[in-house]
Design an enzyme around this catalytic site. Structure first.
Site, PDB file in Angstrom:
ATOM      1  N   GLU A  95       0.830  -1.210   0.000  1.00 46.22           N
ATOM      2  CA  GLU A  95       0.000   0.000   0.000  1.00 46.22           C
ATOM      3  C   GLU A  95       0.864   1.260   0.000  1.00 46.22           C
ATOM      4  OE1 GLU A  95      -4.005   0.747  -0.291  1.00 46.22           O
ATOM      5  OE2 GLU A  95      -3.508  -1.084   0.765  1.00 46.22           O
TER       6      GLU A  95
ATOM      7  N   ASP B 274      -5.636  -2.149   8.735  1.00 51.09           N
ATOM      8  CA  ASP B 274      -6.447  -2.949   7.817  1.00 51.09           C
ATOM      9  C   ASP B 274      -5.823  -4.317   7.587  1.00 51.09           C
ATOM     10  OD1 ASP B 274      -7.983  -0.691   7.679  1.00 51.09           O
ATOM     11  OD2 ASP B 274      -7.363  -0.135   5.654  1.00 51.09           O
TER      12      ASP B 274
END
Length: 390
Positions: free
Chosen positions: A162, A174
């Site tokens: 990410e 997450d």
């Protein structure tokens, strides 16, 4: 769609049968929003909604990806020696990113593979469809190539995809929730140390409802990175007073002794610090079976996100305020990064249908298009699943 159908589609697309099947959940965060990158605590749980993958190793060095969520993209074919991000590859960049990050970490992925993806998380809803995709690819590669990756390391690699490959400056919550989730439990995570505790979620008599604004939000294009920068600036200012490494180390009592020159930075820091305290209080409330107190903390979290952090917006506020007005609601708040996406509510079982009808009507009347509602079940983390028809 059954898993058997996924296998049939795999064979239609790739010409051979798949050999393995995997699943990674989505996640909701019950409380502790925009605290993960501020060194605070979060309290997420994994869902039974998520990302399914079926796969097969190849003998050459080609990777082929196909998603039933993006069928118009067709099969995306990538040479194993060219894993640079490409805008034309869209969703497949997350899969390419995981391969790239694992190779950079020294894991041997010396042949290609074919991968079919099917996600049942609404894209862009704030339920971590991207992190779910990263982790399903991670457990898939771990199994296919016998990599023996420590699970917390795999979580960190997902965050690297990410941050470094996709270019979104997200925290680790997450991926951690998706990689480490456990059915029937929330997960209290200290994002500074990665210490974590499972907390049984005994919501007997209540249902978690996910309320999707259906307003798309693109994390990389939102004000998410701006909020991170503001928190970094607020921390730098606060370090004149105490040498703490993160906002998560501050208490509200300490914070309230400081005078800020920049009112905007003061509000950003106030949210990060107060939300961290609320998250710890929420764990205590659940342990002590004080569900009403837990709900009140959820409500206070949303108010802080609206006023001090300014990440809610009209759509989320309309949903949450309509939820607060209904009977049988313990609490409601936005979840995820904000700027659209989803809110959650904890609602008495026997009021679920009337709740969804009333909130849906209030939302569509105010916003002009409908919201979507899902009942959430708390599930296990990313894993290989058995090759049986369900």
């Amino acid at each position: 769609m059954t898993d058997q159908t996924l296998e049939q589609i795999f064979e239609q697309q790739f010409g051979q049968s798949s050999t393995h099947r995997f699943f990674a959940p989505g996640r909701i965060n019950l409380i502790g929003e925009h605290t993960d990158y501020n060194g605070g605590h979060v309290f997420p749980c994994a869902l039974t909604l998520g990302t399914h993958a079926v796969a097969r190793k190849r003998d050459d060095v080609v990777f082929r990806f196909y998603s039933l969520n993006f069928e118009d993209d067709g099969i995306i074919e990538v040479a194993g020696d060219d894993l640079t991000p490409q805008s034309a590859h869209g969703w497949a960049n997350y899969a390419k990113g995981m391969i790239h990050v694992l190779r950079e970490a020294g894991y041997r992925i010396d042949t290609g593979c074919d991968i079919l993806i099917k996600g049942d998380i609404p894209n862009g809803a704030g339920l971590s469809s991207s992190a779910s995709l990263e982790l399903v690819i991670g457990v898939l590669l771990d199994k296919l190539y016998n990599l023996d990756i420590d699970r917390i390391d795999l979580v960190k690699y997902g965050q690297q995809v990410e941050n470094q490959y996709i270019g979104v400056n997200s925290g680790i919550m997450d991926q951690f929730a998706i990689g480490m989730g456990k059915a029937g439990s929330g997960l209290l995570l200290d994002c500074e140390t990665l210490d974590y505790t499972y907390a049984p979620l005994d919501l007997s008599g209540y249902t978690i409802i996910i309320m999707n604004t259906n307003k798309r939000r693109e994390l990389a294009d939102s004000k998410y990175n701006e909020r991170r920068s503001e928190c970094e600036a607020a921390l730098a200012y606060l370090q004149q007073y105490r040498p703490y490494a993160s906002l998560g180390q501050w208490s509200m009592n300490e914070f309230e002794t400081v005078s800020f020159e920049d009112e905007r930075l003061e509000r950003r820091a106030r949210h990060a610090i107060s939300e961290n305290e609320r998250t710890l209080q929420a764990l205590d409330a659940l342990k002590e079976d004080r569900l009403e107190a837990f709900g009140q903390l959820m409500n206070a979290s949303h108010r802080s996100l609206r006023v001090d952090y300014e990440v809610t917006g009209k759509e989320l506020d309309t949903l949450v305020e309509a939820a607060w007005a209904q009977p049988g609601v313990l609490g409601a708040r936005m979840t995820g990064a904000g700027f659209g996406g989803c809110a959650i509510a904890i609602v008495e079982d026997d009021t679920v249908e009337t709740f969804m009808t009333a909130v849906g009507h209030a939302y569509e009347t105010e916003i002009g298009y409908p919201a979507s509602f899902y009942t959430a079940t708390v599930g296990d983390g990313a894993r290989e699943v058995e090759q049986e028809v369900i």
